[in-house]
Write a protein that holds these residues in place. Structure first.
Motif, mmCIF file in Angstrom:
data_model
loop_
_atom_site.group_PDB
_atom_site.id
_atom_site.type_symbol
_atom_site.label_atom_id
_atom_site.label_comp_id
_atom_site.label_asym_id
_atom_site.label_seq_id
_atom_site.Cartn_x
_atom_site.Cartn_y
_atom_site.Cartn_z
ATOM 1 N N ALA A 1 0.813 -1.216 0.000
ATOM 2 C CA ALA A 1 0.000 0.000 0.000
ATOM 3 C C ALA A 1 0.847 1.268 0.000
ATOM 4 O O ALA A 1 0.394 2.316 -0.473
ATOM 5 C CB ALA A 1 -0.933 0.001 1.216
ATOM 6 N N ASP A 2 2.088 1.172 0.486
ATOM 7 C CA ASP A 2 2.928 2.368 0.570
ATOM 8 C C ASP A 2 3.722 2.620 -0.709
ATOM 9 O O ASP A 2 4.448 3.609 -0.795
ATOM 10 C CB ASP A 2 3.882 2.262 1.767
ATOM 11 N N ILE A 3 3.602 1.730 -1.713
ATOM 12 C CA ILE A 3 4.317 1.910 -2.979
ATOM 13 C C ILE A 3 3.313 1.842 -4.126
ATOM 14 O O ILE A 3 2.659 0.817 -4.333
ATOM 15 C CB ILE A 3 5.413 0.845 -3.186
ATOM 16 N N THR A 4 3.195 2.924 -4.874
ATOM 17 C CA THR A 4 2.234 2.982 -5.978
ATOM 18 C C THR A 4 2.755 2.227 -7.192
ATOM 19 O O THR A 4 3.943 2.299 -7.512
ATOM 20 C CB THR A 4 1.968 4.449 -6.382
ATOM 21 N N THR A 5 1.886 1.523 -7.885
ATOM 22 C CA THR A 5 2.287 0.828 -9.109
ATOM 23 C C THR A 5 2.243 1.803 -10.287
ATOM 24 O O THR A 5 1.644 2.875 -10.214
ATOM 25 C CB THR A 5 1.339 -0.344 -9.425
ATOM 26 N N SER A 6 2.875 1.425 -11.400
ATOM 27 C CA SER A 6 2.870 2.266 -12.601
ATOM 28 C C SER A 6 1.471 2.407 -13.174
ATOM 29 O O SER A 6 1.159 3.379 -13.862
ATOM 30 C CB SER A 6 3.804 1.669 -13.658
ATOM 31 N N TYR A 7 0.613 1.434 -12.903
ATOM 32 C CA TYR A 7 -0.763 1.480 -13.384
ATOM 33 C C TYR A 7 -1.632 2.429 -12.557
ATOM 34 O O TYR A 7 -2.616 2.955 -13.059
ATOM 35 C CB TYR A 7 -1.409 0.093 -13.309
ATOM 36 N N GLY A 8 -1.284 2.570 -11.296
ATOM 37 C CA GLY A 8 -2.152 3.273 -10.359
ATOM 38 C C GLY A 8 -3.110 2.316 -9.687
ATOM 39 O O GLY A 8 -3.951 2.709 -8.885
ATOM 40 N N TYR A 9 -2.989 1.029 -9.996
ATOM 41 C CA TYR A 9 -3.804 -0.038 -9.414
ATOM 42 C C TYR A 9 -3.097 -1.358 -9.695
ATOM 43 O O TYR A 9 -2.060 -1.392 -10.385
ATOM 44 C CB TYR A 9 -5.209 -0.060 -10.031
ATOM 45 N N VAL A 10 -3.641 -2.441 -9.197
ATOM 46 C CA VAL A 10 -3.120 -3.776 -9.516
ATOM 47 C C VAL A 10 -4.039 -4.385 -10.574
ATOM 48 O O VAL A 10 -5.237 -4.558 -10.335
ATOM 49 C CB VAL A 10 -3.083 -4.678 -8.263
ATOM 50 N N PRO A 11 -3.515 -4.694 -11.753
ATOM 51 C CA PRO A 11 -4.370 -5.249 -12.820
ATOM 52 C C PRO A 11 -5.095 -6.513 -12.387
ATOM 53 O O PRO A 11 -4.562 -7.337 -11.649
ATOM 54 C CB PRO A 11 -3.363 -5.546 -13.943
#
Length: 290
Positions: free
Chosen positions: A16-26
């Motif tokens: 939760a403390d690290i954002t993915t490049s997508y902005g979500y988890v696919p």
């Protein structure tokens, strides 16, 4: 503390403390579903163009394979949401894939013009393929250059603007094709050709071509707005829009040609067929000629 750059190569679980490049988890479910759908369509297209020896129709299978790679990468990202290879793989393939579908549509329209005669179109059949495929290639080169700038520079703004320019150019070329296709329908109506197309297998093919073009156009508008909002915009960070306005629409765009395959529905080319079409049009328009 680990950062996204530190775990971009491996397969770390979501935090939760690290954002993915997508902005979500696919979504893994969506990834698997579209892998299956595009895989089935690809196999069907391979069988269909092989049986009818319409080798040019292989572009639909190639497009399906490209979509399959993209959705496989998104499935991979569902388990490894920070993996940069998977992220870049899905971006590049899912942007490129629809160009193979539009190439097939260009050929279909060209074959219809070839069958009904040069007077049915403002452009020659060969020009459709050369002009619009060249425009697609140019747009992809611009988008690829923008993607390279965005990933290489600390400030991704110039690269993003370049990518937007590429996809706007692609949308403009698709708009030009739609206008040419509308002109074909207008001329076909005036010449009485729609009477031929409306009562045979060409009606199914024409309907498939129109449906595929419309959904590809909607998808292009969506991707243009999405990218214009930037990498942290609302559309790009909400997967439901991508699933509905890219994945679902592209399944329709290519799947409709499994049902209405041009290998079965397109008439054979040649002067004899064009002459036959002209004679039949005259018979439809002149009852005394029957």
């Amino acid at each position: 503390m680990s950062t996204q750059d530190d775990i971009g190569i491996g397969c770390a679980a979501y935090r939760a403390d690290i954002t993915t490049s997508y902005g979500y988890v696919p979504s893994k479910g969506a990834g698997i579903a579209f892998c299956v759908l595009f895989g089935v369509s690809m196999v069907a297209h391979i069988v269909q163009f092989s049986l009818k020896r319409t080798w040019w129709a292989s572009v639909f299978a190639v497009g399906c394979a490209t979509e399959l790679l993209g959705w496989a990468a998104r499935t991979w990202s569902s388990d490894c949401p920070y993996n940069s290879t998977a992220f870049l793989m899905q971006i590049s393939t899912l942007i490129i894939a629809p160009t193979f579908f539009t190439a097939g549509i260009y050929v279909i329209l060209g074959r219809l013009i070839q069958h009904f005669g040069r007077e049915s179109s403002i452009l020659s059949p060969k020009l459709y393929l050369w002009i619009f495929c060249t425009c697609d290639v140019i747009s992809l080169v611009i988008q690829a250059a923008g993607g390279g700038l965005a990933s290489a520079e600390t400030d991704s703004t110039p690269g993003t603007h370049t990518m937007v320019a590429g996809i706007v150019f692609q949308l403009a070329s698709l708009t030009a094709f739609v206008l040419c296709a509308v002109d074909f329908l207008r001329r076909a109506t005036r010449l009485g050709l729609l009477k031929l197309m409306a009562r045979g297998p060409l009606a199914m093919l024409l309907g498939a071509m129109v449906l595929s073009t419309v959904v590809i156009y909607i998808r292009s508008v969506y991707r243009t707005v999405e990218l214009a909002q930037g990498w942290h915009g609302y559309l790009i960070t909400h997967e439901s829009y991508f699933v509905g306005l890219d994945g679902v629409l592209m399944v329709i765009a290519v799947g409709v040609f499994n049902i209405c395959h041009p290998g079965w529905l397109l008439p054979a080319g040649g002067d004899g067929q064009r002459h036959g079409a002209s004679v039949e049009v005259k018979m439809l328009n002149d009852p005394e000629a029957r």
